[in-house]
Scaffold this active site. Structure first.
Site, PDB file in Angstrom:
ATOM      1  N   ARG B  52       0.867  -1.180   0.000  1.00 43.74           N
ATOM      2  CA  ARG B  52       0.000   0.000   0.000  1.00 43.74           C
ATOM      3  C   ARG B  52       0.903   1.230   0.000  1.00 43.74           C
ATOM      4  O   ARG B  52       2.125   1.120   0.112  1.00 43.74           O
ATOM      5  CB  ARG B  52      -1.008   0.021   1.146  1.00 43.74           C
ATOM      6  CG  ARG B  52      -0.617  -0.622   2.428  1.00 43.74           C
ATOM      7  CD  ARG B  52       0.546   0.022   3.147  1.00 43.74           C
ATOM      8  NE  ARG B  52       0.320   1.408   3.518  1.00 43.74           N
ATOM      9  CZ  ARG B  52       1.259   2.235   3.946  1.00 43.74           C
ATOM     10  NH1 ARG B  52       2.529   1.821   4.042  1.00 43.74           N
ATOM     11  NH2 ARG B  52       0.994   3.475   4.272  1.00 43.74           N
ATOM     12  N   GLY B  53       0.293   2.401  -0.124  1.00 42.61           N
ATOM     13  CA  GLY B  53       1.079   3.624  -0.258  1.00 42.61           C
ATOM     14  C   GLY B  53       1.186   3.956  -1.729  1.00 42.61           C
ATOM     15  O   GLY B  53       1.561   3.107  -2.543  1.00 42.61           O
ATOM     16  N   ALA B  54       0.855   5.196  -2.075  1.00 42.42           N
ATOM     17  CA  ALA B  54       0.732   5.558  -3.490  1.00 42.42           C
ATOM     18  C   ALA B  54       1.979   5.229  -4.318  1.00 42.42           C
ATOM     19  O   ALA B  54       1.881   4.512  -5.323  1.00 42.42           O
ATOM     20  CB  ALA B  54       0.354   7.036  -3.598  1.00 42.42           C
ATOM     21  N   GLN B 208      -1.994   3.033  10.926  1.00 43.17           N
ATOM     22  CA  GLN B 208      -0.757   2.923  10.154  1.00 43.17           C
ATOM     23  C   GLN B 208       0.474   3.345  10.959  1.00 43.17           C
ATOM     24  O   GLN B 208       1.571   2.845  10.720  1.00 43.17           O
ATOM     25  CB  GLN B 208      -0.842   3.776   8.874  1.00 43.17           C
ATOM     26  CG  GLN B 208      -1.834   3.281   7.840  1.00 43.17           C
ATOM     27  CD  GLN B 208      -3.201   3.926   7.998  1.00 43.17           C
ATOM     28  OE1 GLN B 208      -3.559   4.399   9.068  1.00 43.17           O
ATOM     29  NE2 GLN B 208      -3.980   3.937   6.934  1.00 43.17           N
ATOM     30  N   ASP B 249      -1.299  13.545   0.514  1.00 40.07           N
ATOM     31  CA  ASP B 249      -1.942  12.850  -0.599  1.00 40.07           C
ATOM     32  C   ASP B 249      -2.185  13.785  -1.775  1.00 40.07           C
ATOM     33  O   ASP B 249      -2.275  13.337  -2.922  1.00 40.07           O
ATOM     34  CB  ASP B 249      -3.252  12.220  -0.138  1.00 40.07           C
ATOM     35  CG  ASP B 249      -2.987  11.051   0.805  1.00 40.07           C
ATOM     36  OD1 ASP B 249      -2.830  11.301   2.009  1.00 40.07           O
ATOM     37  OD2 ASP B 249      -2.876   9.918   0.318  1.00 40.07           O
ATOM     38  N   LYS B 260      -3.784  12.457   5.605  1.00 42.32           N
ATOM     39  CA  LYS B 260      -4.549  11.562   6.483  1.00 42.32           C
ATOM     40  C   LYS B 260      -5.312  12.336   7.560  1.00 42.32           C
ATOM     41  O   LYS B 260      -4.781  13.268   8.156  1.00 42.32           O
ATOM     42  CB  LYS B 260      -3.570  10.596   7.145  1.00 42.32           C
ATOM     43  CG  LYS B 260      -4.185   9.566   8.060  1.00 42.32           C
ATOM     44  CD  LYS B 260      -5.064   8.586   7.322  1.00 42.32           C
ATOM     45  CE  LYS B 260      -4.270   7.899   6.232  1.00 42.32           C
ATOM     46  NZ  LYS B 260      -5.105   7.122   5.313  1.00 42.32           N
TER      47      LYS B 260
END
Lengths: 363, 363
Positions: B52-54, B208, B249, B260
């Site tokens: 996960r994580g862009a 997270q 983001d 977040k």
């Protein structure tokens, strides 16, 4: 005098010679009462947090003292059982001041009965003494119920029909012998046909908001929405909140408010968006001998509260304070069973003389 | 050029004709790599958040495209496999923009190879084309690694030895193909002998910080302490934090930062205690066509993220936004792979021309 409305549950009550406690460890899934006829299972239930919240623990302790003497025969047994019960119950949760207050109150009353009988050289009537002890425990519980109602009545005129209220942790009926503190005006207003929208911060790490506040508001038919603690800022920014209402564990003489961790940032965000913060608590929460929040020691809690789901964590420390301090300047009103106060700025003289009076009473 | 230090783990890598991913669903308990030789199990792993994580998703998508053509024989099969792979991978997480960017980048490159061979009437060498595709995926990954390193180098001079850094969520090596974004300067500085104390907000609801940031800092030997999100205010008030460092983001043209949920109140509390907030992100995070944070849509997430442990909750709603917006005025510096910027007040001209340049590049 107002009568407390039925919320669809009772945190604790005495019936048929037994103490009944709503088992909060089974909430929100199951609403179930536990019955107690002796002290050891009650001590266990207190330790497992089946009952929690300072005022509720005080009431449980008071009733527990009655359980302790139920089977005593004769003066000597009754006297020994009274002392033994006080010792067992007080040790159940050493840091819970209110538990000890409730226990001590009944212990003192019982020892008064013994002393009076001895002084009058009367035969000591065990059944009569136990009945008087129970009356005293019920009166202790009723005083808590009345205090909750008075807080509710004092706060309610400040709220409007349709008010949207954000709260933190659980300062509700589940934490007291009555309607609660922060949640009391919402329960009372709802019973009178007022509409509210309650927002309950989840309240990490122990999730009292998600588990308890959400359950008790829904049980009483009040619309309630749970949010992560860190989403409260977005909700306030969106204009979705009219009041922030919280309880308190200790209020300093200058009006600084010690409450569940997360109250302070919530009050800062509320101030940023001009949302008033109301702190609701019984007068017994005010410590007239504590000058400011800086003097309040903050308990650090165990890592398991955060890592319970993950187990132990090598090389990772935890910072887990149980409480924080909200400066008086961020609190619009402190509302007790005695009235509505403002502890800072213009109009704080009434607060100051109130606190001085409490200090004189307790000196 | 700097080389990235060894952190004791690798989020993703290509070896012996296979893609290897650190299985993040097993963290923090178990550090274990998964091997992929075909696309379907990779799609499943992406959906289960094993990766996960862009930026990391972008790299996984790029490598995934190579897996898709490994067994193709002949031009027709190779071409069909390329398209089929792009379709399968892009659909794995429809809202993950970076995943699609990585996939599309390799798809375009592969189609370029096909077109070039057709234009030259050359025989299409499948093995050579696959090798070139892999080189391109590796280059895509290396560009991400380089971007992380550049962010780290740009930020590091602002930090001092012994700095105490509070972060939120996981903008670390686990979220990228390199050292991370917010955590990159801490990893890089640590590799050069600098000492840091990292505080990781737990980051409800998905934790997270507690699960991933704490693990990756500890794995790299950096002292790390986890705290409930609502305890960050107390830590800041105590003077225990020198910098708040977070990722992002999406960054609007005016410097408003979407990140977040919980970043906004953290920045407000940091401002209250004069602690600088640094936002670290690759230039690709900046959206020059989005004028301000008010135009950024905020995704609402499912109730299960909050009530997973409790199951469904009758009569209880949930407010669970995934992100919030921190106004530019609360951010001291935005640090990208291109430099250190200030988006508000005096000195914001450099930021404005930087964003205008990014807009021209992408127009």
């Amino acid at each position: 005098m107002t009568t407390a409305p039925d919320l669809g549950f009772t945190t604790l009550r005495w019936a048929d010679g037994k103490l009944l406690l709503l088992d909060q460890t089974k909430l929100p899934q199951i609403q179930e009462e536990m019955e107690f006829e002796t002290i050891p299972p009650l001590v266990d239930a207190i330790q497992r947090l089946c009952v929690r919240g300072a005022p509720a623990l005080g009431c449980a302790g008071a009733y527990g003292m009655v359980l302790g003497v139920l089977d005593a025969e004769g003066r000597e047994q009754w006297s020994a059982a009274l002392k033994e019960s006080a010792s067992l119950l007080s040790a159940a949760r050493p840091t819970a001041v209110n538990l000890v207050v409730g226990v001590q109150h009944i212990l003192n009353f019982g020892e008064g009965l013994l002393a009076a009988a001895a002084a009058a050289s009367d035969k000591f009537d065990v059944d009569l003494a136990t009945a008087k002890l129970l009356d005293q425990a019920i009166a202790f519980h009723e005083a808590d119920t009345a205090s909750c109602l008075a807080i509710a009545e004092n706060c309610l005129p400040l709220l409007h029909d349709g008010a949207r209220v954000l709260t933190h942790c659980n300062a509700g009926a589940l934490a007291t012998g009555g309607l609660g503190t922060a949640l009391a005006p919402l329960h009372l207003g709802a019973s009178r046909g007022m509409n509210f929208q309650v927002y309950a911060d989840e309240t990490r790490p122990l999730r009292q908001g998600a588990r308890l506040t959400a359950w008790e508001m829904a049980r009483n038919g009040v619309p309630v929405t749970v949010l992560p603690d860190s989403a409260a800022a977005s909700l306030l920014a969106s204009g979705g909140v009219d009041f922030v209402i919280v309880g308190s564990d200790r209020i300093a003489a200058n009006g600084d408010v010690c409450n569940k961790i997360g109250t302070f940032p919530l009050a800062v965000m509320a101030a940023r968006f001009n949302v008033p913060v109301l702190v609701l608590a019984p007068a017994t929460t005010i410590d007239p001998f504590c000058p400011s929040g800086a003097e309040i020691p903050i308990e650090q809690r165990a890592a398991e509260e955060i890592f319970g789901e993950d187990g132990a964590r090598e090389g990772v420390e935890v910072y887990n304070p149980a409480f924080d301090v909200t400066p008086s300047s961020l609190v619009q009103h402190i509302i007790t069973d005695h009235g509505v106060f403002q502890a800072h700025g213009k109009g704080c003289e009434a607060w100051q003389s109130y606190v001085a009076g409490l200090g004189n009473d307790r000196a």
